[in-house]
Design a protein around this motif. Structure first.
Motif, mmCIF file in Angstrom:
data_model
loop_
_atom_site.group_PDB
_atom_site.id
_atom_site.type_symbol
_atom_site.label_atom_id
_atom_site.label_comp_id
_atom_site.label_asym_id
_atom_site.label_seq_id
_atom_site.Cartn_x
_atom_site.Cartn_y
_atom_site.Cartn_z
ATOM 1 N N ILE A 280 0.841 -1.201 0.000
ATOM 2 C CA ILE A 280 0.000 0.000 0.000
ATOM 3 C C ILE A 280 0.875 1.250 0.000
ATOM 4 N N LEU A 281 1.866 1.286 0.875
ATOM 5 C CA LEU A 281 2.757 2.452 0.913
ATOM 6 C C LEU A 281 3.552 2.587 -0.387
ATOM 7 N N LYS A 282 3.969 1.467 -0.937
ATOM 8 C CA LYS A 282 4.714 1.487 -2.202
ATOM 9 C C LYS A 282 3.864 2.080 -3.318
ATOM 10 N N ARG A 283 2.613 1.630 -3.426
ATOM 11 C CA ARG A 283 1.726 2.153 -4.482
ATOM 12 C C ARG A 283 1.528 3.663 -4.329
ATOM 13 N N LEU A 284 1.290 4.111 -3.117
ATOM 14 C CA LEU A 284 1.088 5.541 -2.890
ATOM 15 C C LEU A 284 2.363 6.337 -3.180
ATOM 16 N N ALA A 285 3.507 5.788 -2.806
ATOM 17 C CA ALA A 285 4.775 6.482 -3.041
ATOM 18 C C ALA A 285 5.068 6.593 -4.534
ATOM 19 N N ARG B 286 -17.730 14.114 -2.095
ATOM 20 C CA ARG B 286 -18.142 12.851 -1.461
ATOM 21 C C ARG B 286 -16.991 11.849 -1.380
ATOM 22 N N ALA B 287 -15.963 12.060 -2.196
ATOM 23 C CA ALA B 287 -14.865 11.098 -2.302
ATOM 24 C C ALA B 287 -13.667 11.522 -1.461
ATOM 25 N N LEU B 288 -12.854 10.539 -1.133
ATOM 26 C CA LEU B 288 -11.604 10.782 -0.397
ATOM 27 C C LEU B 288 -10.429 10.305 -1.237
ATOM 28 N N ARG B 289 -9.305 10.970 -1.065
ATOM 29 C CA ARG B 289 -8.056 10.547 -1.678
ATOM 30 C C ARG B 289 -7.134 10.099 -0.550
ATOM 31 N N ILE B 290 -6.432 9.012 -0.790
ATOM 32 C CA ILE B 290 -5.479 8.487 0.187
ATOM 33 C C ILE B 290 -4.103 8.984 -0.218
ATOM 34 N N GLU B 291 -3.368 9.550 0.733
ATOM 35 C CA GLU B 291 -2.025 10.044 0.436
ATOM 36 C C GLU B 291 -1.085 9.739 1.593
ATOM 37 N N LEU C 279 5.690 11.190 7.424
ATOM 38 C CA LEU C 279 6.198 9.975 8.075
ATOM 39 C C LEU C 279 6.049 8.767 7.152
ATOM 40 N N GLY C 280 4.961 8.692 6.417
ATOM 41 C CA GLY C 280 4.769 7.610 5.448
ATOM 42 C C GLY C 280 5.827 7.638 4.365
ATOM 43 N N ARG C 281 6.163 8.832 3.889
ATOM 44 C CA ARG C 281 7.205 8.985 2.865
ATOM 45 C C ARG C 281 8.553 8.548 3.431
ATOM 46 N N THR C 282 8.868 8.951 4.653
ATOM 47 C CA THR C 282 10.123 8.554 5.291
ATOM 48 C C THR C 282 10.184 7.039 5.481
ATOM 49 N N THR C 283 9.056 6.460 5.897
ATOM 50 C CA THR C 283 8.996 5.007 6.079
ATOM 51 C C THR C 283 9.204 4.295 4.756
ATOM 52 N N TRP C 284 8.582 4.810 3.688
ATOM 53 C CA TRP C 284 8.777 4.225 2.357
ATOM 54 C C TRP C 284 10.254 4.275 1.980
#
Length: 152
Positions: free
Chosen positions: A48-53, A97-102, A106-111
């Motif tokens: 999941i983190l990889k796809r977002l990154a 009505r929609a949400l975006r996941i980003e 900290l997520g970027r650092t973890t990636w």
């Protein structure tokens, strides 16, 4: 059982069984590598983190499709990752009505911390192959994937 004997024990397995075994070993190795590096994430969370990154913000349904999870499983994973401060749900710019996941910072650092883990696992998985064989394997797997996805 020695490595030579273990490879012989798979000689009669179908290609499907071998692909499944390879995937299981990649998941096991990646989770072990993450733990050894101090990253307490499961393989699916890594994906999941990889796809977002790599692909940037997206909807939960787009993200679920990209990592092959159903909606309920994706919601649980997102809740866990958001609770750890690795990602956030943001309102969509065009559709309120929609949400975006980003990823969060900290997520970027973890990636960035996980990327060398991924590289080490993939390098180890291919250590018995020379450069030409690695390209051939990639080509074969892409062709198999294309054939399986081809609806015609």
């Amino acid at each position: 059982m020695s490595p030579a004997n273990s490879s012989l024990s798979h000689r009669n397995d179908s290609i499907g069984v071998l692909i499944g075994l390879v995937r299981s070993e990649l998941v096991r190795a990646m989770e072990a590598e993450l733990q050894a590096s101090g990253v307490d994430l499961r393989f699916t969370q890594f994906l999941i983190l990889k796809r977002l990154a790599l692909m940037g913000p997206m909807s939960a349904s787009e993200l679920a499709r990209s990592v092959e999870l159903d909606g309920g499983a994706m919601t649980r994973q997102l809740d866990q990752l958001e609770g750890r401060g690795l990602l956030r749900r943001q309102p969509h710019e065009q559709d309120r009505r929609a949400l975006r996941i980003e990823l969060t910072p900290l997520g970027r650092t973890t990636w960035e911390q996980m990327t060398p883990c991924n590289d080490r696992v993939l390098k180890a998985a291919q250590k018995a192959l020379d450069a030409t064989e690695r390209e051939q394997l990639r080509d074969y797997l892409e062709r198999v994937l294309t054939a399986l996805r081809d609806k015609n």
